[in-house]
Design an enzyme around this catalytic site. Sequence first.
Site, PDB file in Angstrom:
ATOM      1  CB  THR A 314       2.632  -5.462  -8.610  1.00 19.31           C
ATOM      2  OG1 THR A 314       1.956  -6.062 -10.038  1.00 19.31           O
ATOM      3  CG2 THR A 314       1.936  -5.494  -7.511  1.00 19.31           C
ATOM      4  CD1 TRP A 317       0.893   1.839  -9.301  1.00 16.19           C
ATOM      5  CD2 TRP A 317       0.550   0.890  -7.255  1.00 16.19           C
ATOM      6  NE1 TRP A 317      -0.237   2.253  -8.965  1.00 16.19           N
ATOM      7  CE2 TRP A 317      -0.381   1.890  -7.710  1.00 16.19           C
ATOM      8  CE3 TRP A 317       0.538   0.295  -6.110  1.00 16.19           C
ATOM      9  CZ2 TRP A 317      -1.596   1.988  -6.724  1.00 16.19           C
ATOM     10  CZ3 TRP A 317      -0.586   0.462  -5.318  1.00 16.19           C
ATOM     11  CH2 TRP A 317      -1.661   1.426  -5.544  1.00 16.19           C
ATOM     12  CG  HIS A 318       2.436  -1.725  -3.761  1.00 18.64           C
ATOM     13  ND1 HIS A 318       2.083  -2.570  -4.557  1.00 18.64           N
ATOM     14  CD2 HIS A 318       1.334  -1.739  -2.587  1.00 18.64           C
ATOM     15  CE1 HIS A 318       0.919  -2.900  -4.620  1.00 18.64           C
ATOM     16  NE2 HIS A 318       0.458  -2.528  -3.490  1.00 18.64           N
ATOM     17  N   GLY A 319       5.958   1.535  -4.273  1.00 17.01           N
ATOM     18  CA  GLY A 319       6.845   2.308  -3.718  1.00 17.01           C
ATOM     19  C   GLY A 319       8.107   2.674  -4.576  1.00 17.01           C
ATOM     20  CG  PHE A 467       1.667   2.934  -1.813  1.00 17.70           C
ATOM     21  CD1 PHE A 467       0.564   2.237  -1.146  1.00 17.70           C
ATOM     22  CD2 PHE A 467       2.791   2.710  -1.618  1.00 17.70           C
ATOM     23  CE1 PHE A 467       1.190   1.378  -0.165  1.00 17.70           C
ATOM     24  CE2 PHE A 467       3.184   1.994  -0.210  1.00 17.70           C
ATOM     25  CZ  PHE A 467       2.341   1.406   0.325  1.00 17.70           C
TER      26      PHE A 467
END
Lengths: 467, 373
Positions: A314, A317-319, A467
Amino acid sequence: MLFSSITFLYYFLPIVLLLHTISPKPLKNTVLLISSLIFYAWGEPRLAVLLVISLIFHFICGLLIEKYKDKNKTIAKTVLCISALVSLGMIGYFKYTNFFIDTVNSALGTVIPLLKVSLPIGISFYTFQLVSYQIDVYRGMKAENNIIDFCTFISFFPQLIAGPIVRYVDISKELKERKVTLAQFSLGIRRFVFGLAKKILIANTLGELTEIFRASGDLSVLYFWMYAIAFTLYIYYDFSGYSDMAIGLSKMFGFEFPENFNYPYISKTVTEFWRRWHISLGSWFRDYVYFPMGGSRVNWKRHIINIGVVWALTGLWHGASWNFVLWGLYYGVFLIIEKFFLMDFLKKHKIFSHVYTMLATVIGFTIFNATTFPQIAHDLGGLIGLGGHPLVSAEALYYLKSFAVPFIVGAFFATPIAKNAVMKLNENKTANAILTVVEPIIIVAIVLFVTGSLVDGSFNPFLYFRF
Amino acid sequence: MEKKKINIRNLITSVMFLLVIFGLFIASIISPDALYSLTERRTLAQFPELSTETLLNGKFTGSFEGYTLDQFPERDSFRKLKAFYFMNIMNRGQVNKYYTVDGYIDKLEYPKNQAAFDNAFAIFKDVNDKFLKGTDCNVYLSLIPDKNYFMAAQNGYLSFDYDEITEEIKTNMPYATYIDIYNTLSLKNYYYTDQHWKQETLMPTVRALLAGMGKETNAEYDIVKVEKDFYGTYYGPSTFDKTSPDVIQYLTNDTIKNCKVTSYDSGIGKKTSVYTLADLEGNDMYDVYLGGPDALIVIENPNATTDAELVIFRDSFGSSISPLLIDAYAKITLVDFRYVNYNALNAFVKFENQDVLYLFSTLIMNNSLTFKK
C-alpha cells in the site's frame, strides 16, 4: 485535463453532457469513450496510445480467460498471469524502475543511470482496475464482450486518473442500460460542486500553508504542528474532493460509483480509519492480496506477515520511494497492535481512541509528505521540539491567525455534522422550503467562487496525481 | 407534497448549474479575444496554434488552459470574487500576498532574502573598490522604506525588522555615509495602488538627501496634475475593489524644462526629457518620470550655478526624485544595476570628484539577485 480547470468546467463538460444527452442509447458509451480518451490525451497525447493498446490487450485477455476457465484452467491461468504481468509490468516499468535503480546504486555504490521515463497519469489506478477485472473474470464473473463498453469502463474520465478504483461489477449494469433521472443528475451536481469546493476553496488554501512552511526560515514547534495538521486536512480535502467530483460526474452520466471516503477523521481506531479512507484502494488490497494470502485465517505469525506485506505494498503504491514504504509499514504496525492488543481498550475509551487515531494520522501524513528519511526525522523531530526550534515563532503566530478560518472550516467539514444537520432540516417542511431556494444559490455561488479562484490562479493539480 | 418539493429543488439546482456552465461556455466562445489587460498591465494569451504537431507534442493543450484563463468572460469580476472569498469568508487578510489598509494596497515582502542583501553588499563593495576608492568622490547611501514599513507590522502582517536592516546596511557599507530619510516619509508619500512614492510629496526627502550631501535647494515648482486615473502595479494583481485610483502629478520649473536628458539603453544614447508625457498613455504611467528605469540616464542642467555632479545608483524610486535634485547639480547620472553590468561602469562614467549616492528601496535590496553581473 483537470476537473478543476476552466477547460474542463466550461468546455469539456458542457460539450460531453450535451453529446451524451442527445446521442441515441447505442452510441452513449461511444461518446463517453471518445470523450474519455480526449480527456486523457489532453495531458498525455502519446501515452494515450499506450492506454488504448492496453485496453485492447486486456479486453482480449478477459474473453480468453472466460473462454478457458472451465475448459482448460491452465490456459485460463496462463492468460491471467500474462495479463497481470503486463499490467504490473507496465506500472513497474514506469513507476518503479528508477526507484529500483536508485536503491541498487545506494546499496552497492554503483552509478547505473536512471531512465528517462515519465509516469503516465492514472496508471496506478487503471492498472489496478485491469488486474481486478481479469481476476474477477477468472473467479467467475462474466467478461465484457463489447469492446466499447469494456474500454468505457476502464477509461471513463471521472475515475480514470485518480479513482475511485471502480470494479467492473460496480457499473456493469449501467454500462448496458442506464437512465439519468433528475434526482440522480442533481445529486451528481451537488456532489461534483461540493467536491470542487473541497479542492479549490479548502484544500488549495491549506496546501498554501504547507508550502509557506517549507519555505520558512522561522520554524517553531507550533509551526510544525500547524504544518502537519494543515497537510492532514489538505490531503483529505484534495483527495476526497476529487473523489466527490468523480462520483458526482458519474451520477450525471447515469453511473453510481462506490464511495471512496467516509469521514475518516472521525475514526476511533487506525483500523476504522482505513475503512473510511481511500476505501476503493483498501478493499482492492483486501480482496486481491490479503485474502488470497490467507487473510486472518492463518496462524498469528503468518497473519502479521500478511498485514505487513499488504501495508508495504500500500505504501509502495502511493509512491516509488522508501519513505512511502515506511509510511505503509507504519500503519501496518498500528493495525497489528490494534488487532492483537489494543482494540478492546480503544472501543471502551472513545475520546482517548479518537485523539490517539488523529495523532497517528497526523504523524502518518507528516511521514507521507516528507521526501527523504532525513526530512522525516526533521519533521517528526520538530513536532516534539527537537532541532533547537523555539515553541512559537512570529511567523507561526501570524499564519495561525491568517489560516484560523481555513483550519476551523477544514476541521468542521471533515465531520458529518453539516451533512447530518441538512438531513434533519430536510425533514422539516419550512426548512425544506427554504433549502429549496437556498441550496441552488449556494451551488451556483460555489461554482462562481471556484471559477474566480481558477481564473486568478495557476496550475493546481491533485495531490494524488503523483500516484 | 414533500417529494414534489425535493423534485423542484432538483430541477432548480440542475437548471441553474447548467445555465452557469453552458452560459459561460457560450460566452467564452462568442466573446472576442482581448489583446491586453489594462488592470493587469500585460498582454493576454491568444488562441494557441492548432496543428497535428502541436496536438501531438502537447503544446496546444498545454497552452489552451492559459488561453481560457486569460480570455474568460468578465475575468476581472471573477478575480474580484476570489479576493472577496479570501478576504471576507476565509479571513486570510491577503490575496496572493497583496493586502489593503485604508485604501492603500501593498504586497507583503517577507521573508528577508539574506542572499539578496549579501549579493547587493558584495556588488556595492566591488563598485566602490573598483571605481570609487582612491578618487575624490563623496560616497553616500540612503535606504528608501517600502510601504510595508508603514503598513505591515502596524496591522498585524509579517514585516522586516527595518531597524535591523538599516544597521546591517551601515555595517556593510562603511565606505558610504548614511543619510536617513525615514523620518521624512509616511504612508501618505506613497501611491494607493503602486509601490512607488509620489513626487509631489518628496521635497522634505529631497532636502534631507541634499543636506546629507552638503547641498541645498530653494527651487520652486509648478505642480502639473495628470487628468487620467493612475492604476499602479498593485491594482491589477490585488483585485481589491474598494481602492480608488491614484493621480500622477509632476513638478516642473524652468530648470527642469531646460534640462538635457540622454537615456542610454544598450549603449546607444537617445535624447529624451525629464518627463516623458507619451508614457502617460502607456502600460505604466509612472514611467513618465525620466521614461522609466533605463540602464543609464544623464541629466544635464544648463541653469546650474555649480559644476558639482551626482551619480545615483538607483532603482525605479530614483526616477521620480532625481528631477528634484538637479537644481543642486550640473549633471546627474543615474545607473540601474538591473540593466547595467556594473563591471562596465567606467565605460560610461569617469569617477573623479562626484557625489555618489546609493539610493535603493528595501524592495530592491530584497530582490537584488536581479542585478547584472
